[in-house]
Design a protein around this motif. Sequence first.
Motif, mmCIF file in Angstrom:
data_model
loop_
_atom_site.group_PDB
_atom_site.id
_atom_site.type_symbol
_atom_site.label_atom_id
_atom_site.label_comp_id
_atom_site.label_asym_id
_atom_site.label_seq_id
_atom_site.Cartn_x
_atom_site.Cartn_y
_atom_site.Cartn_z
ATOM 1 N N MET A 1 0.844 -1.202 0.000
ATOM 2 C CA MET A 1 0.000 0.000 0.000
ATOM 3 C C MET A 1 0.869 1.236 0.000
ATOM 4 N N LYS A 2 0.452 2.234 -0.753
ATOM 5 C CA LYS A 2 1.230 3.467 -0.792
ATOM 6 C C LYS A 2 0.822 4.420 0.326
ATOM 7 N N TYR A 3 -0.390 4.250 0.870
ATOM 8 C CA TYR A 3 -0.884 5.193 1.888
ATOM 9 C C TYR A 3 -0.260 4.931 3.257
ATOM 10 N N GLU A 4 -0.268 5.976 4.075
ATOM 11 C CA GLU A 4 0.278 5.869 5.431
ATOM 12 C C GLU A 4 -0.673 5.021 6.284
ATOM 13 N N LEU A 5 -0.124 4.353 7.281
ATOM 14 C CA LEU A 5 -0.926 3.502 8.161
ATOM 15 C C LEU A 5 -2.078 4.311 8.762
ATOM 16 N N ILE A 6 -3.273 3.744 8.701
ATOM 17 C CA ILE A 6 -4.453 4.402 9.288
ATOM 18 C C ILE A 6 -4.573 3.902 10.730
ATOM 19 N N LYS A 7 -4.817 4.814 11.660
ATOM 20 C CA LYS A 7 -4.965 4.405 13.071
ATOM 21 C C LYS A 7 -6.105 3.404 13.207
ATOM 22 N N ASN A 8 -5.852 2.289 13.907
ATOM 23 C CA ASN A 8 -6.880 1.245 13.973
ATOM 24 C C ASN A 8 -8.105 1.639 14.806
ATOM 25 N N THR A 9 -8.016 2.761 15.521
ATOM 26 C CA THR A 9 -9.186 3.207 16.295
ATOM 27 C C THR A 9 -10.395 3.444 15.379
ATOM 28 N N LEU A 10 -10.132 3.827 14.117
ATOM 29 C CA LEU A 10 -11.238 4.018 13.164
ATOM 30 C C LEU A 10 -11.983 2.698 12.952
ATOM 31 N N PHE A 11 -11.228 1.626 12.708
ATOM 32 C CA PHE A 11 -11.866 0.341 12.398
ATOM 33 C C PHE A 11 -12.518 -0.259 13.648
ATOM 34 N N ASN A 86 4.607 -17.108 4.398
ATOM 35 C CA ASN A 86 5.858 -17.767 4.774
ATOM 36 C C ASN A 86 6.987 -17.160 3.944
ATOM 37 N N GLU A 87 8.188 -17.621 4.149
ATOM 38 C CA GLU A 87 9.339 -17.002 3.477
ATOM 39 C C GLU A 87 9.274 -17.139 1.966
ATOM 40 N N HIS A 88 8.752 -18.301 1.499
ATOM 41 C CA HIS A 88 8.658 -18.528 0.059
ATOM 42 C C HIS A 88 7.710 -17.516 -0.576
ATOM 43 N N ILE A 89 6.532 -17.341 0.024
ATOM 44 C CA ILE A 89 5.554 -16.369 -0.493
ATOM 45 C C ILE A 89 6.150 -14.967 -0.442
ATOM 46 N N ALA A 90 6.851 -14.664 0.636
ATOM 47 C CA ALA A 90 7.434 -13.327 0.791
ATOM 48 C C ALA A 90 8.411 -13.014 -0.338
ATOM 49 N N ILE A 91 9.186 -14.032 -0.767
ATOM 50 C CA ILE A 91 10.160 -13.794 -1.839
ATOM 51 C C ILE A 91 9.462 -13.514 -3.160
ATOM 52 N N TRP A 92 8.395 -14.255 -3.455
ATOM 53 C CA TRP A 92 7.726 -14.102 -4.748
ATOM 54 C C TRP A 92 6.752 -12.930 -4.780
ATOM 55 N N GLU A 93 5.982 -12.745 -3.725
ATOM 56 C CA GLU A 93 4.884 -11.779 -3.773
ATOM 57 C C GLU A 93 5.121 -10.576 -2.872
ATOM 58 N N GLY A 94 6.203 -10.568 -2.131
ATOM 59 C CA GLY A 94 6.434 -9.491 -1.176
ATOM 60 C C GLY A 94 5.711 -9.792 0.113
ATOM 61 N N ALA A 95 5.900 -8.924 1.070
ATOM 62 C CA ALA A 95 5.370 -9.187 2.402
ATOM 63 C C ALA A 95 3.842 -9.227 2.387
ATOM 64 N N LYS A 96 3.264 -10.298 2.897
ATOM 65 C CA LYS A 96 1.823 -10.368 3.152
ATOM 66 C C LYS A 96 1.633 -10.089 4.638
ATOM 67 N N LEU A 97 0.369 -9.920 5.031
ATOM 68 C CA LEU A 97 0.114 -9.633 6.448
ATOM 69 C C LEU A 97 0.569 -10.785 7.337
ATOM 70 N N THR A 98 1.404 -10.480 8.309
ATOM 71 C CA THR A 98 1.670 -11.449 9.366
ATOM 72 C C THR A 98 0.555 -11.304 10.397
ATOM 73 N N LYS A 99 0.491 -12.208 11.345
ATOM 74 C CA LYS A 99 -0.548 -12.091 12.376
ATOM 75 C C LYS A 99 -0.357 -10.806 13.183
ATOM 76 N N GLU A 100 0.895 -10.467 13.453
ATOM 77 C CA GLU A 100 1.175 -9.254 14.241
ATOM 78 C C GLU A 100 0.728 -8.004 13.482
ATOM 79 N N ARG A 101 1.068 -7.969 12.191
ATOM 80 C CA ARG A 101 0.729 -6.801 11.382
ATOM 81 C C ARG A 101 -0.795 -6.684 11.218
ATOM 82 N N ALA A 102 -1.462 -7.816 11.021
ATOM 83 C CA ALA A 102 -2.923 -7.817 10.861
ATOM 84 C C ALA A 102 -3.590 -7.273 12.127
ATOM 85 N N LYS A 103 -3.012 -7.631 13.265
ATOM 86 C CA LYS A 103 -3.546 -7.155 14.545
ATOM 87 C C LYS A 103 -3.337 -5.652 14.689
#
Length: 430
Positions: A1-11, A86-103
Amino acid sequence: MKYELIKNTLFIKNRKKFMAQMKPKSIAVFNSNDIYPISADSTLPFEQHRDIFYLSGADQEETILLLFPDALNSKHKEVLFVRETNEHIAIWEGAKLTKERAKEISGIETIYWLTDFEKVFFDLMTESDTIYFNTNEHYRQSVETQTREDRFIQKCKLQFPAHQYAKSNSILQNIRGVKEPEEIALMQTACDITEKGFRRLLGFIKPGVWEYEIEAELLHEFIRNRSKGFAYSPIIASGNNANVLHYLENNQQCKDGELILMDVAAEYANYSSDLTRTVPVNGKFTQRQKEVYKAVLRVKNEATKMLIPGTIWADYHKECGKIMTSELLGLGLLDKADIQNENKDWPAYKKYFMHGTSHHIGLNTHDYGELKTPMKANMVFTVEPGIYIPDENMGIRLEDDVVIQNNGAPFNLMNNIPIEIDEIESLMSK
Ligand SMILES: [Mn+2]
């Protein structure tokens, strides 16, 4: 995403509002959009379903949100399922949401991998009586493909025929129509990016320029300001192209003496802006162009004043029609006989102004929002009258986005975008 992180208080707030309207012992599920195939291994760029985004901030394919306010285990009141990375997906598609990031993005404590969905969902369904389905009831919807929501509904009905079904859409129309301050700030950012694009054009448009060159200038300016690009397909219509309301070709050369109508705006963080400006290709309006332009601007200003709490959308449109009718009389486009003989279902003014004046705007350009109940503060509407005269080789539309306020006239998110004839001419002469 190009946009800045949105504060999760909105969601967090958005989910709270949704859950407050759910029935006892009920579950609501929201799915991401599919990634649409082109052919071979090509796909269209991913666009998140705006409902799951509104409720979670998750901007990734194959994500599922589950809300169950009465869950026996409190950690299952809100659950977000994301694609296992996982690491394989990260190499091919770039970083996907980890559980920590999703939280962090969503403010949801319980994050599971998507592979756990079936099991967790079955278990929670045994505790619940009602399942909310997210059907699309937008007043202009027309969908020919089967969405992930559709497939989920089909499967769920087969698997759980004894549950009661309810619909999420009426709740979403109710809450998404009234914007939170954080949402208005994001829309302001989208409008500010649009402003930069428009100002760039004022020094660029001249006789001989091609419509697609204008499109390219805008896209350049939008992306360098963290927008994904256009909030909707851009309409860049010189001369008589302006009389094709959904002209999308943008492939003609702009000629000296013509006007150019541009219905073009940036998105930011999935929020839309929606702008229309009409300017003279050579930088100077003719007398007649000025007359028609000023008439459209007057209708826009009068219409804007009516966007206050309590206004009914349908009545507002009738009033706008009356104002437009008197302007068209003034321009000599209609005469008294046209008005006396008019068909009440298709009034005379519609010959020159055949579309609506306003629509809700937000995560969708034509956004959700109640239309039959009185307008409320913090609803955001476009105001976009136009006069289209094929016989005179011109079509003029002017459009801004405004926020309804508790006191007085609405706040114009596009206040800083030039619209007055003098300002446009002086900026174009530089
Ligand atoms: Mn619009």
